[in-house]
Design a protein around this motif. Structure first.
Motif, PDB file in Angstrom:
ATOM      1  N   ASN A 209       0.813  -1.216   0.000  1.00  0.00           N
ATOM      2  CA  ASN A 209       0.000   0.000   0.000  1.00  0.00           C
ATOM      3  C   ASN A 209       0.852   1.275   0.000  1.00  0.00           C
ATOM      4  O   ASN A 209       0.328   2.384   0.093  1.00  0.00           O
ATOM      5  CB  ASN A 209      -0.955   0.014   1.190  1.00  0.00           C
ATOM      6  CG  ASN A 209      -0.235  -0.097   2.527  1.00  0.00           C
ATOM      7  OD1 ASN A 209       0.983   0.002   2.602  1.00  0.00           O
ATOM      8  ND2 ASN A 209      -1.000  -0.321   3.590  1.00  0.00           N
ATOM      9  N   GLY A 210       2.178   1.102  -0.100  1.00  0.00           N
ATOM     10  CA  GLY A 210       3.068   2.250  -0.171  1.00  0.00           C
ATOM     11  C   GLY A 210       3.500   2.805   1.170  1.00  0.00           C
ATOM     12  O   GLY A 210       4.242   3.790   1.239  1.00  0.00           O
ATOM     13  N   ILE A 211       3.063   2.169   2.264  1.00  0.00           N
ATOM     14  CA  ILE A 211       3.431   2.635   3.605  1.00  0.00           C
ATOM     15  C   ILE A 211       4.785   2.039   4.000  1.00  0.00           C
ATOM     16  O   ILE A 211       4.965   0.823   3.963  1.00  0.00           O
ATOM     17  CB  ILE A 211       2.360   2.226   4.638  1.00  0.00           C
ATOM     18  CG1 ILE A 211       1.035   2.922   4.323  1.00  0.00           C
ATOM     19  CG2 ILE A 211       2.822   2.569   6.058  1.00  0.00           C
ATOM     20  CD1 ILE A 211      -0.106   2.501   5.226  1.00  0.00           C
ATOM     21  N   PRO A 212       5.758   2.879   4.384  1.00  0.00           N
ATOM     22  CA  PRO A 212       7.062   2.357   4.796  1.00  0.00           C
ATOM     23  C   PRO A 212       6.994   1.760   6.208  1.00  0.00           C
ATOM     24  O   PRO A 212       6.210   2.225   7.043  1.00  0.00           O
ATOM     25  CB  PRO A 212       7.956   3.603   4.766  1.00  0.00           C
ATOM     26  CG  PRO A 212       7.028   4.738   5.030  1.00  0.00           C
ATOM     27  CD  PRO A 212       5.714   4.353   4.404  1.00  0.00           C
ATOM     28  N   PHE A 213       7.799   0.746   6.467  1.00  0.00           N
ATOM     29  CA  PHE A 213       7.814   0.148   7.798  1.00  0.00           C
ATOM     30  C   PHE A 213       9.230  -0.084   8.329  1.00  0.00           C
ATOM     31  O   PHE A 213       9.411  -0.401   9.505  1.00  0.00           O
ATOM     32  CB  PHE A 213       7.046  -1.186   7.795  1.00  0.00           C
ATOM     33  CG  PHE A 213       7.673  -2.278   6.974  1.00  0.00           C
ATOM     34  CD1 PHE A 213       8.599  -3.153   7.534  1.00  0.00           C
ATOM     35  CD2 PHE A 213       7.351  -2.422   5.636  1.00  0.00           C
ATOM     36  CE1 PHE A 213       9.181  -4.156   6.773  1.00  0.00           C
ATOM     37  CE2 PHE A 213       7.932  -3.422   4.868  1.00  0.00           C
ATOM     38  CZ  PHE A 213       8.847  -4.287   5.435  1.00  0.00           C
TER      39      PHE A 213
END
Length: 238
Positions: A209-213
């Motif tokens: 979803n394009g969210i960095p972690f």
């Protein structure tokens, strides 16, 4: 228990590993696979379609399904999945000098993880080894809200496998790679001479979803684990 769809896929992949199937070889027809594996035509078609998407096989209309050629190093994931990559190459992965701290994100880390300055993040530092040889010094950060239950024992093993159980899986990774003279503190950790050339890799990992972690940097001593890749035509391997 393995579902029928995975049964079909594993049958084909197993035959590839055993070299029963060769590149460009025509495999059994859908009806033959149905009879051999005792599954429905719908199951076989679904499995074959998934294998096409994975680049394992390709189809030719009116002819059937064929084993796809694959770049030699297509499975190598530079900078991510260290434990899996080490095992794939026949090494035993381990970690030492592991530290885990809960810290406040500075401006750089906050920007990389799309957080606000001061938000809580896990800071993990460790030396990754193969067959007890230190090969990578890692200093990385993880969004605390995504893995508040991260522990030191998990950090000593595979954090990515831990995150996978939370449905946090990397879809892509931005990397910056450069060769630098090794700083003394890193040289001591990697058991190399100070100023010896090493690879410095800065990275940020993102979910689908394009969210960095995950973000951080890694110093590579490539003597025992060279960085390798294949460059291939994306139009042919979609």
């Amino acid at each position: 228990m393995q579902n029928k769809n995975e049964l079909v896929k594993e049958y084909i992949k197993s035959n590839i590993r055993k070299q029963i199937y060769q590149v460009n070889q025509l495999i059994e027809s859908e009806s033959m696979l149905c009879d051999k594996l005792h599954v429905s035509r719908m199951t076989v078609r679904k499995a074959l379609d998934e294998l096409v998407l994975e680049g394992v096989i390709f189809k030719e209309k009116g002819r059937g399904s064929f084993i796809a050629g694959k770049p030699k190093y297509a499975n190598f994931q530079c900078g991510v999945g260290f434990s899996q990559e080490a095992k794939r190459r026949g090494f035993t992965p381990s970690s030492k000098h592991v530290s885990l701290r809960l810290v406040h994100a500075d401006e750089s880390v906050a920007a990389s993880l799309s957080l606000s300055v001061g938000d809580l993040v896990w800071n993990v530092c460790r030396v990754r080894c193969i067959d007890d040889h230190p090969v990578i010094y890692v200093c990385e950060y993880y969004n605390y809200t995504q893995c508040s239950d991260l522990t030191l024992s998990i950090a000593q093993e595979s954090i990515y496998q831990f995150l996978k159980k939370k449905d946090i899986v990397f879809a892509y990774v931005d990397q910056k790679i450069e060769a630098i003279p090794c700083p003394k503190t890193i040289a001591d950790a990697l058991e190399v001479q100070e100023l010896q050339p090493v690879i410095l890799m800065s990275l940020t990992a993102y979910m689908k979803n394009g969210i960095p972690f995950n973000c951080g940097y890694e110093y590579y001593n490539t003597k025992h684990l060279p960085l390798i890749q294949s460059v291939y035509n994306k139009e042919l391997y979609r």
